[in-house]
Design a protein around this motif. Structure first.
Motif, PDB file in Angstrom:
ATOM      1  N   ALA A 111     -12.132 -35.521  17.427  1.00 56.85           N
ATOM      2  CA  ALA A 111     -12.618 -36.715  16.731  1.00 56.85           C
ATOM      3  C   ALA A 111     -12.522 -36.523  15.222  1.00 56.85           C
ATOM      4  O   ALA A 111     -12.253 -37.474  14.492  1.00 56.85           O
ATOM      5  N   GLU A 112     -12.715 -35.334  14.756  1.00 56.02           N
ATOM      6  CA  GLU A 112     -12.631 -35.034  13.322  1.00 56.02           C
ATOM      7  C   GLU A 112     -11.190 -35.143  12.844  1.00 56.02           C
ATOM      8  O   GLU A 112     -10.926 -35.635  11.753  1.00 56.02           O
ATOM      9  N   GLU A 113     -10.270 -34.653  13.664  1.00 60.31           N
ATOM     10  CA  GLU A 113      -8.868 -34.650  13.279  1.00 60.31           C
ATOM     11  C   GLU A 113      -8.238 -36.029  13.355  1.00 60.31           C
ATOM     12  O   GLU A 113      -7.234 -36.288  12.716  1.00 60.31           O
TER      13      GLU A 113
ATOM     14  N   LYS B 171     -14.366 -29.456  22.142  1.00 62.29           N
ATOM     15  CA  LYS B 171     -12.988 -29.864  21.848  1.00 62.29           C
ATOM     16  C   LYS B 171     -12.931 -31.342  21.466  1.00 62.29           C
ATOM     17  O   LYS B 171     -12.167 -31.724  20.579  1.00 62.29           O
ATOM     18  N   GLU B 172     -13.727 -32.190  22.132  1.00 57.08           N
ATOM     19  CA  GLU B 172     -13.777 -33.612  21.795  1.00 57.08           C
ATOM     20  C   GLU B 172     -14.284 -33.831  20.374  1.00 57.08           C
ATOM     21  O   GLU B 172     -13.763 -34.668  19.635  1.00 57.08           O
ATOM     22  N   VAL B 173     -15.314 -33.093  19.995  1.00 57.78           N
ATOM     23  CA  VAL B 173     -15.868 -33.219  18.644  1.00 57.78           C
ATOM     24  C   VAL B 173     -14.824 -32.789  17.606  1.00 57.78           C
ATOM     25  O   VAL B 173     -14.659 -33.432  16.575  1.00 57.78           O
TER      26      VAL B 173
ATOM     27  N   PRO C 106     -23.690 -22.400  13.554  1.00 59.13           N
ATOM     28  CA  PRO C 106     -22.575 -23.188  14.107  1.00 59.13           C
ATOM     29  C   PRO C 106     -22.137 -22.655  15.470  1.00 59.13           C
ATOM     30  O   PRO C 106     -22.214 -21.464  15.756  1.00 59.13           O
ATOM     31  N   VAL C 107     -21.662 -23.576  16.299  1.00 55.40           N
ATOM     32  CA  VAL C 107     -21.144 -23.235  17.620  1.00 55.40           C
ATOM     33  C   VAL C 107     -19.661 -22.908  17.472  1.00 55.40           C
ATOM     34  O   VAL C 107     -18.953 -23.537  16.697  1.00 55.40           O
TER      35      VAL C 107
ATOM     36  N   ILE D 202     -19.690 -27.352  13.501  1.00 52.12           N
ATOM     37  CA  ILE D 202     -20.262 -27.981  14.689  1.00 52.12           C
ATOM     38  C   ILE D 202     -21.513 -27.218  15.106  1.00 52.12           C
ATOM     39  O   ILE D 202     -21.492 -25.999  15.262  1.00 52.12           O
ATOM     40  N   PHE D 203     -22.594 -27.982  15.297  1.00 48.85           N
ATOM     41  CA  PHE D 203     -23.880 -27.420  15.698  1.00 48.85           C
ATOM     42  C   PHE D 203     -24.337 -28.077  16.993  1.00 48.85           C
ATOM     43  O   PHE D 203     -24.047 -29.245  17.243  1.00 48.85           O
TER      44      PHE D 203
END
Length: 162
Positions: A159-161, A154-156, A35-36, A95-96
């Motif tokens: 988007a999850e939240e 941060k965008e990813v 994961p990143v 996140i990968f």
């Protein structure tokens, strides 16, 4: 102190760059399995920033305009292919970085362009100055790429939240 021929320095630097490029490709491919994190995004440019200490040595000094041009070429041109090949995806809540088939070719292409530029620039400035200019080029490239990665990360997360 023994002097090393510029010819041998050139060969050593080229071989070193090839090894570093292959290591970067290998590390990047392995990193896609982990994961990143924000830390993993920000540490490389911070670690690389210690390279600015080379400019303490007078032999590496270059005109400010040349330094700015090298930094901007890295920022606007060399970072672009890396940015285009970097994507993130969420898997099981983590996140990968997605694997890009073109990443290895992009790194090798950037290396080839760098070697050609190195040959041209080295005719006009000393080896230490050439090293300084290419450090600035690489630093500009890495910082812009990592800033993009941070924003995309941060965008990813956002988007999850949402």
């Amino acid at each position: 102190m023994a002097q090393i021929s510029p010819f041998y320095l050139q060969i050593g630097a080229t071989v070193g760059m090839l090894i570093m490029a292959l290591l970067a490709i290998f590390i990047r491919m392995k990193a896609s399995h982990r994961p990143v994190t924000i830390r993993k995004i920000l540490i490389p440019p911070l670690g690389m920033s210690t390279g600015f200490l080379m400019f303490v040595v007078p032999e590496t000094h270059v005109p400010l305009l040349w330094a700015a041009i090298a930094l901007l070429v890295g920022w606007f041109i060399f970072s672009y292919p890396l940015i285009r090949s970097t994507r993130f995806e969420r898997i099981n809540g983590e996140i990968f970085a997605t694997r890009s088939r073109s990443f290895a070719f992009i790194l090798l292409g950037l290396l080839a362009v760098r070697l050609i530029l190195h040959e041209v620039i080295q005719r006009y400035v000393s080896i230490p100055q050439t090293g300084g200019l290419f450090f600035l080029l690489a630093f500009g490239m890495i910082v812009r790429w990592r800033v993009y990665m941070y924003k995309h990360y941060k965008e990813v997360i956002s988007a999850e939240e949402a």
